[in-house]
Write an enzyme that holds these catalytic residues in place. Structure first.
Site, PDB file in Angstrom:
ATOM      1  N   HIS A 235       0.975  -0.599  -0.232  1.00 27.55           N
ATOM      2  CA  HIS A 235       0.040  -0.423  -0.057  1.00 27.55           C
ATOM      3  C   HIS A 235       0.885   1.259   0.030  1.00 27.55           C
ATOM      4  CE1 HIS A 235      -3.567  -3.079   0.451  1.00 27.55           C
ATOM      5  NE2 HIS A 235      -2.618  -3.320   1.242  1.00 27.55           N
ATOM      6  N   ARG A 292      -5.603  16.677   0.521  1.00 24.70           N
ATOM      7  CA  ARG A 292      -4.574  17.388  -0.172  1.00 24.70           C
ATOM      8  C   ARG A 292      -3.910  17.127  -0.943  1.00 24.70           C
ATOM      9  NH1 ARG A 292      -4.059  11.974   2.153  1.00 24.70           N
ATOM     10  NH2 ARG A 292      -2.169  10.891   0.815  1.00 24.70           N
TER      11      ARG A 292
HETATM   12  C1  MV4 Z   1      -9.676  -2.578  -2.477  1.00 21.21           C
HETATM   13  C2  MV4 Z   1      -9.779  -3.513  -3.632  1.00 21.21           C
HETATM   14  C3  MV4 Z   1     -10.701  -4.267  -4.361  1.00 21.21           C
HETATM   15  N1  MV4 Z   1     -12.096  -4.714  -3.919  1.00 21.21           N
HETATM   16  N2  MV4 Z   1     -11.112  -2.477  -2.000  1.00 21.21           N
HETATM   17  C4  MV4 Z   1      -8.133  -0.049  -0.654  1.00 21.21           C
HETATM   18  C5  MV4 Z   1      -6.954   1.076   0.079  1.00 21.21           C
HETATM   19  C6  MV4 Z   1      -5.683   0.986  -1.221  1.00 21.21           C
HETATM   20  N3  MV4 Z   1      -4.953   1.064  -1.406  1.00 21.21           N
HETATM   21  C7  MV4 Z   1      -5.871  -0.974  -1.261  1.00 21.21           C
HETATM   22  N4  MV4 Z   1      -7.819  -0.912  -1.188  1.00 21.21           N
HETATM   23  C8  MV4 Z   1      -7.245  -1.746  -1.757  1.00 21.21           C
HETATM   24  N5  MV4 Z   1      -9.322  -1.955  -2.038  1.00 21.21           N
HETATM   25  C9  MV4 Z   1     -12.497  -2.909  -3.062  1.00 21.21           C
HETATM   26  N6  MV4 Z   1     -13.981  -3.440  -3.039  1.00 21.21           N
HETATM   27  C10 MV4 Z   1      -8.169  -4.241  -3.446  1.00 21.21           C
HETATM   28  C11 MV4 Z   1      -7.580  -3.010  -3.052  1.00 21.21           C
HETATM   29  C12 MV4 Z   1      -6.252  -3.051  -3.149  1.00 21.21           C
HETATM   30  C13 MV4 Z   1      -5.411  -2.537  -3.957  1.00 21.21           C
HETATM   31  C14 MV4 Z   1      -5.831  -0.954  -4.044  1.00 21.21           C
HETATM   32  C15 MV4 Z   1      -5.271   0.097  -5.075  1.00 21.21           C
HETATM   33  C16 MV4 Z   1      -3.846   0.074  -5.757  1.00 21.21           C
HETATM   34  C17 MV4 Z   1      -2.803  -1.102  -4.481  1.00 21.21           C
HETATM   35  C18 MV4 Z   1      -3.699  -2.518  -3.966  1.00 21.21           C
HETATM   36  C19 MV4 Z   1      -3.359  -3.286  -2.761  1.00 21.21           C
HETATM   37  C20 MV4 Z   1      -4.272  -3.855  -2.686  1.00 21.21           C
HETATM   38  C21 MV4 Z   1      -5.592  -3.455  -2.560  1.00 21.21           C
END
Ligand code: MV4
Length: 651
Positions: A235, A292
């Site tokens: 992340h 931001r």
């Molecule tokens: C998700 C997802 C798949 N489905 N939500 C949310 C915070 C972000 N940093 C990671 N998140 C995700 N939310 C749903 N409903 C997959 C991720 C995710 C992700 C999203 C964007 C960039 C990198 C990611 C790495 C792992 C999971």
């Protein structure tokens, strides 16, 4: 008219904001912790105020100290940067209560977007696509279990107060749901003090595409294209680019207009980023809104030609947005990477130490945003980002080619960085084809050599021996005695290697074990060695610091320590009795006390570094005269740990 801006931040973003503010005629005030007294942002500001000790809770998160600095210096506005207090609605309110303009959105928008549940409901009402799920008010586990049946699996359990991947769990089947809800709730309570949960259908292998939005106080709101931030590790964004290789013109307009609706729905002001998940069929779903200026804003600046900090200051002054939507055009392609003091070959462990040399590359279309310069130390107190390296090109490939070259030519001597890892990503074929999704680093790229320890090649050893010799007598170094074999000892990654150097004229033959390498010194000035290697003239940058030598060539960087003249550990009674740390690390055990008699080779202290234990052994027999460390202490390379006095040799 606003005149004096206080930047409530540090590092590269503070430097970057100060640059734009000064160019617009503002006086600038920096704030700094005691650890940052000599930092670049302090030097560049017109005035600076120390706001506390190194730890952030007592300095960069110390709102009272920051507001007091603003009062003392007569600042009339405050820029929070990113991180720290930048999305803290109480700080925004405290600025206003103190009569200061907060360069950012209204507190109400900060608060709304701080709640996943409430922001999603607001987005639905604004006609912004959100991930199908359940956002009941303070839903119980039973309510969530019932709702899950309609959502289907796999699904995501998310803490409403979470963000950036914190407080998020993937649940593959109904049998795992109840247990995951319990754990997610207690983790959320612990981490955020708020255990409200929501459910979302899991979007498989999504891309992370975010829209830069801007709104003013006159009801105008525009979008400035998108950024693709799919290449992330745990992340943490690693690569950001604009435009996204996956987004079509139609998708850009649809996402941009949705982001503008999101901004208008919460009476937004200033710079904001609406994050979306995009699935393989180009459906997009609201993820969260960041209230931001983002770390990665430079890629948007480079393809739009706009200075987003200047826009922020204009909006903070009450001016209308500088451009209307149809005046915003996107030209070319920009890619950014974050240069970190971390070691990808050893689990990305953060690195500390002195930056003996930090030298950005030069070239068309390159931009470095940094808060450090040669001679600075990288401390363990703050995020170890050294610089953002950004390349613009007319095409994506031109931007990629420039960025790879820039990374290969950026020298950082003194601290291990992720430079090679970054250059490998940008050069990678999957990334080059625009096919990197959020799973890229964990799948297509997961076996890349930049993430595992590499032995020095005989060519790198030869270059090291050659550069070591340059300081010695004669032109090209080493003794001029023809064809003598000079044995040298190099400490490499904590191990001592015996290398033999044979020199005649400018030719050098180096051998290690049964490997040999030949090269010719063509020329050298301080820091740059040119050799002929296999008939090809090559460049090698190097920096000597005491008995340490840092080198960079062929896109690789490495360091060696000349231990030729140090007593070998274990040689009979020749050790100095002064036992030093062989590298930065943490003391995990001290096994002796002052006054104790020790044998040669006896383990005195255990040092942990790079996820390995390194015993520090007595290099001679004697009595412990001093123990200068304790378990738990962070120590630096060469720091004295234990002293042994020499007992009279028994005759
Ligand atoms: C998700 C997802 C798949 N489905 N939500 C949310 C915070 C972000 N940093 C990671 N998140 C995700 N939310 C749903 N409903 C997959 C991720 C995710 C992700 C999203 C964007 C960039 C990198 C990611 C790495 C792992 C999971």
């Amino acid at each position: 008219m606003l005149k004096k801006l206080l930047i409530a931040n540090r590092g590269e973003i503070a430097v970057r904001v100060i640059r734009t503010a000064k160019s617009l005629g503002y006086r600038t005030v920096a704030v700094y912790s005691e650890a940052d007294a000599n930092a670049l942002h302090v030097e560049l500001a017109d005035e600076a105020v120390c706001i506390g000790p190194a730890q952030v809770s007592a300095s960069y998160l110390n709102a009272e100290a920051i507001l007091e600095a603003a009062r003392k210096t007569g600042a009339d506005c405050v820029h929070p940067g990113y991180g720290f207090l930048s999305e803290n609605s109480a700080f925004a309110r405290a600025c206003k209560d103190a009569g200061l303009i907060f360069v950012g959105p209204p507190e109400s928008a900060i608060e709304l977007m701080g709640s996943k549940r409430r922001s999603k409901i607001a987005m639905q009402e604004a006609g912004v696509p959100v991930v199908p799920g359940y956002e009941g008010d303070n839903a119980s586990d039973d309510e969530l279990i019932r709702a899950a049946a309609d959502i289907g699996y796999p699904l995501m359990v998310k803490a409403s107060a979470g963000g950036g991947g914190r407080g998020m769990r993937l649940v593959e089947s109904e049998t795992e749901l109840a247990d995951n809800l319990k754990r997610a709730r207690s983790e959320a309570k612990q981490a955020f003090g708020d255990d409200e949960l929501i459910l979302e259908k899991a979007v498989i292998e999504p891309r992370h595409v975010e829209i830069q939005v801007f709104a003013d106080r006159h009801g105008n709101a525009v979008y400035l294209g998108e950024r693709d931030c799919s290449v992330q590790r745990r992340h943490q964004k690693v690569v950001e680019e604009a435009p996204s290789p996956f987004v079509t013109a139609e998708l850009r307009q649809a996402m941009g207009e949705a982001a503008v609706r999101a901004a208008l729905a919460c009476s937004y002001e200033g710079a904001g980023t609406v994050e979306f998940l995009v699935d393989k069929d180009r459906n997009f779903y609201f993820l969260e809104m960041n209230t931001r200026l983002q770390v990665e804003h430079p890629v948007t600046e480079l393809i739009t030609g706009q200075d987003l900090v200047a826009w922020q200051l204009a909006v903070a002054e009450g001016q209308a947005l500088p451009l209307g939507q149809d005046e915003i055009t996107l030209n070319g392609h920009a890619i950014e990477v974050r240069l970190y003091a971390e070691d990808p070959a050893h689990g990305f462990t953060p690195q500390t130490g002195t930056l003996h040399q930090f030298q950005p590359a030069e070239g068309e279309g390159l931009r470095y945003d940094t808060g450090i310069r040669s001679g600075d130390t990288v401390s363990p107190h703050y995020d170890p980002m050294l610089a953002k390296v950004i390349a613009w090109g007319q095409t994506r490939d031109e931007a990629r080619r420039r960025l790879v070259r820039a990374l290969e030519d950026t020298t950082v001597f003194g601290v291990t960085t992720n430079r090679w890892f970054l250059s490998r990503i940008i050069a990678d074929d999957t990334f080059g084809a625009g096919e990197a999704t959020t799973g890229f680093l964990q799948t297509a790229f997961s076996a890349d050599p930049s993430m595992s320890p590499q032995q020095l090649s005989i060519r790198e050893l030869a270059l090291s021996a050659c550069a070591l010799g340059l300081g010695n007598s004669g032109q090209g170094g080493w003794s001029n005695a023809p064809a003598t074999v000079i044995p040298i000892k190099l400490e490499v990654q904590g191990e001592t290697l015996e290398v033999k150097v044979r020199k005649s004229g400018h030719s050098l033959s180096v051998s290690h074990g049964d490997e040999h390498h030949h090269l010719v010194v063509q020329s050298h000035t301080d820091g740059l060695l040119c050799i002929i290697d296999n008939g090809i003239r090559q460049r090698c940058q190097y920096h000597r610091e005491g008995d340490s030598l840092y080198l960079q060539a062929f896109g690789q960087s490495w360091s060696v320590r000349d231990v030729t003249h140090q007593p070998a550990a274990g040689s009979a009674g020749t050790g100095s009795g002064k036992l030093q740390a062989s590298m930065d690390g943490a003391i995990i055990d001290v096994l002796v006390a002052e006054g104790e008699t020790v044998e040669q080779g006896q383990t005195l202290v255990i040092l942990e570094a790079m996820k390995m234990e390194h015993p520090v052994k007595a290099d001679r027999p004697g009595v412990v005269a001093g123990v200068h460390t304790r378990a738990g202490e962070q120590v630096r390379r060469s720091q004295l740990l234990v002293e042994i006095t020499v007992t009279e040799e028994k005759t």
